[in-house]
Write an enzyme that holds these catalytic residues in place. Sequence first.
Site, PDB file in Angstrom:
ATOM      1  N   GLU A   1       0.810  -1.225   0.036  1.00  9.58           N
ATOM      2  CA  GLU A   1      -0.144  -0.084  -0.075  1.00  9.58           C
ATOM      3  C   GLU A   1       0.772   1.220  -0.028  1.00  9.58           C
ATOM      4  O   GLU A   1       1.860   1.474   0.836  1.00  9.58           O
ATOM      5  CB  GLU A   1      -0.961   0.244   1.320  1.00  9.58           C
TER       6      GLU A   1
ATOM      7  N   LYS B   1      -7.442  -0.646  11.676  1.00  6.24           N
ATOM      8  CA  LYS B   1      -6.516  -1.048  10.460  1.00  6.24           C
ATOM      9  C   LYS B   1      -5.452  -0.197  10.178  1.00  6.24           C
ATOM     10  O   LYS B   1      -4.216  -0.572   9.508  1.00  6.24           O
ATOM     11  CB  LYS B   1      -7.760  -1.007   9.342  1.00  6.24           C
TER      12      LYS B   1
ATOM     13  N   ASP C   1       3.662 -14.860  11.847  1.00 11.12           N
ATOM     14  CA  ASP C   1       2.494 -15.078  11.443  1.00 11.12           C
ATOM     15  C   ASP C   1       1.691 -14.008  11.817  1.00 11.12           C
ATOM     16  O   ASP C   1       1.078 -13.516  12.751  1.00 11.12           O
ATOM     17  CB  ASP C   1       1.970 -16.306  12.321  1.00 11.12           C
TER      18      ASP C   1
ATOM     19  N   HIS D   1      -2.121   9.961  -1.021  1.00 14.24           N
ATOM     20  CA  HIS D   1      -2.488   8.610  -1.586  1.00 14.24           C
ATOM     21  C   HIS D   1      -2.532   8.525  -3.284  1.00 14.24           C
ATOM     22  O   HIS D   1      -1.915   8.162  -3.873  1.00 14.24           O
ATOM     23  CB  HIS D   1      -3.610   8.155  -1.091  1.00 14.24           C
TER      24      HIS D   1
HETATM   25  C1  MEV Z   1      -5.494   3.119   5.075  1.00 14.84           C
HETATM   26  O1  MEV Z   1      -4.787   2.146   4.845  1.00 14.84           O
HETATM   27  C2  MEV Z   1      -5.555   3.403   6.663  1.00 14.84           C
HETATM   28  C3  MEV Z   1      -6.588   4.577   7.225  1.00 14.84           C
HETATM   29  O2  MEV Z   1      -7.718   4.529   6.716  1.00 14.84           O
HETATM   30  C4  MEV Z   1      -6.668   4.528   8.890  1.00 14.84           C
HETATM   31  C5  MEV Z   1      -7.565   5.516   9.572  1.00 14.84           C
HETATM   32  O3  MEV Z   1      -8.273   5.698   8.924  1.00 14.84           O
HETATM   33  O4  MEV Z   1      -7.243   5.717  10.730  1.00 14.84           O
HETATM   34  C6  MEV Z   1      -5.943   5.925   6.872  1.00 14.84           C
END
Ligand code: MEV
Length: 429
Positions: A85, A263, A279, A377
């Site tokens: 990513e 995430k 793992d 991004h």
């Molecule tokens: C993207 O990979 C991760 C984010 O969505 C985390 C977040 O929203 O805190 C930017």
Amino acid sequence: MEGARTSRIPDFHRKPMEERLRIVAEFAGLTEEEVRLLSNFGNLDPAVATRMVENVIGAMSYPFAVAVNFLINGRDYMVPMVIEEPSVVAAACNAARLMRRDGGIRSVASEPIMIGQIQVVGLRHPHYARALVLERKQEIIERANEVHSTLVKLGGGAKDVEARVLETPRGPMLIVHLLVDVRDAMGANAVNSMVERVAPLVESITGGRVLLRIVSNLADRRLVRSWVRVYKEDVGGEEVVDAILDAWAFAAADPYRAATHNKGIMNGVVAVALATAQDHRAIEAGAHAYAARDGRYKPLSVWEKDEGGNLVGTLEMPMAVGTVGGAASTHPVARVALKILGVRSAKELAEVMGAVGLAQNFAALRALATEGIQRGHMRLHARNLAMMAGATGDLVDRVAEIMVSEGRISYSYAKELVEKLSGEKEGRA
Ligand code: MEV
């Protein structure tokens, strides 16, 4: 002929790798170029790959990057990250740069205690059986430790036994937990062989029948806690601090947001996990189960403001990682990653990974609470599209720049620009 296409291939795993690849190529109509691509093992010896998993026909490379600027517990680290990513590595570096004051990020991991579960069914009086198990705790621990004398010599091994009666849709069951200090291993293998070894003893103590004997990925006895202060002037002022607190509060109140918040933490944690061949599914499972341990899914981190208006953050999560055993030992690149990191134990690796998770989380919240993440991004995305559209050299940045400034980021526009600009170039030459 469509009818001849079958995926039922007896003894596929016994066939030599080249033959397996040929069968797949025929099945999927792969071109010679595609076959060559798959057969390129890069930095992984095919012999090592085929010992790792079954049915190998090739290998796949991911970018191996290094995040700089990390100061953790007063020590400088270069952090290897393997991830597909865009922006994750850059964000980690930026966040770490702002977290270098006062000795940097603090991070402490607990002792490496993993839990092995033994499920006992068919008990007439499970509470009484529980008492019997706890009475013979020492005997169970000794039996478990027969399996791994080296672990015991290193100061690890089974340390404790716990038991609880669990109400389930199939009636009450007795669940016995074996607590094992796994030292520098991730530990699933050690724990699994120990719970298998003690199962007959548990059956004879309880009079019940043991069904599952397996490690728990909710490794809540193997936690890492990381914390940091980011000065308000480095965050972008007290307004940004407040915006980050609002962003965190949203996650604290809403599982939909908490999932994304976590995430973001896992972007950093998993990238280091992949580079060091951990793992990562176990780490992910542990993280999310821990996030929901109170019955409601919550963010793994907490952000607050100190008396001076600075941002202070804390992260706590399970971190079942190993520096010996498994692919961390067998994958040659993982060995190099561990060398770059310079960690001396699994505990230290866990501490670094917690710190990276916290930095990654801060970077995401700051971006979201200010300019949004899409700008950064999109720049990277635009570069990727430019390359896919055939741009090379300087053209990649020129095409990306135009797409970003015009707010038109698409493959078709990239292609159009590549054709136009390379035409110009040729015309000029
Ligand atoms: C993207 O990979 C991760 C984010 O969505 C985390 C977040 O929203 O805190 C930017």
